[in-house]
Design a protein around this motif. Structure first.
Motif, PDB file in Angstrom:
ATOM      1  N   VAL A  59       0.835  -1.211   0.000  1.00 24.57           N
ATOM      2  CA  VAL A  59       0.000   0.000   0.000  1.00 24.57           C
ATOM      3  C   VAL A  59       0.869   1.260   0.000  1.00 24.57           C
ATOM      4  N   PHE A  86      -9.917   0.713   6.944  1.00 21.78           N
ATOM      5  CA  PHE A  86      -9.424  -0.653   6.922  1.00 21.78           C
ATOM      6  C   PHE A  86     -10.499  -1.678   6.578  1.00 21.78           C
ATOM      7  N   TYR A 106      -9.972  -2.868   3.109  1.00 24.91           N
ATOM      8  CA  TYR A 106      -8.762  -3.647   2.855  1.00 24.91           C
ATOM      9  C   TYR A 106      -9.028  -5.142   2.791  1.00 24.91           C
TER      10      TYR A 106
END
Length: 75
Positions: A38, A53, A56
């Protein structure tokens, strides 16, 4: 340079080498590899990826990362 080719270079910079037939394969990144990828994407593409997140968990294949990066250039 195409986004896909540059993204492949990003993965290679962090030690992940992919053949074209592996682009939809689960990368099985550990947390350190994930963060490194990332950060390198942000650096190479001059973008800032959201810190949300929850998103993700959807990034498991090269194609997932490709779609993410492409989204920043389509806006």
């Amino acid at each position: 340079m195409k986004v896909k080719d540059k993204l492949k270079e990003v993965f290679e910079l962090v030690g992940i080498y992919l053949d074209d037939n592996e682009l939809n394969k689960d990368l099985e990144l550990d947390s350190l590899q994930f963060v490194t990828v990332v950060i390198e994407i942000e650096t190479q593409f001059l973008i800032r990826i959201s810190n949300d997140f929850e998103d993700y968990s959807d990034l498991v294949t090269f194609e997932d990362f490709y779609k993410l990066v492409n989204a920043y250039f389509e806006e």
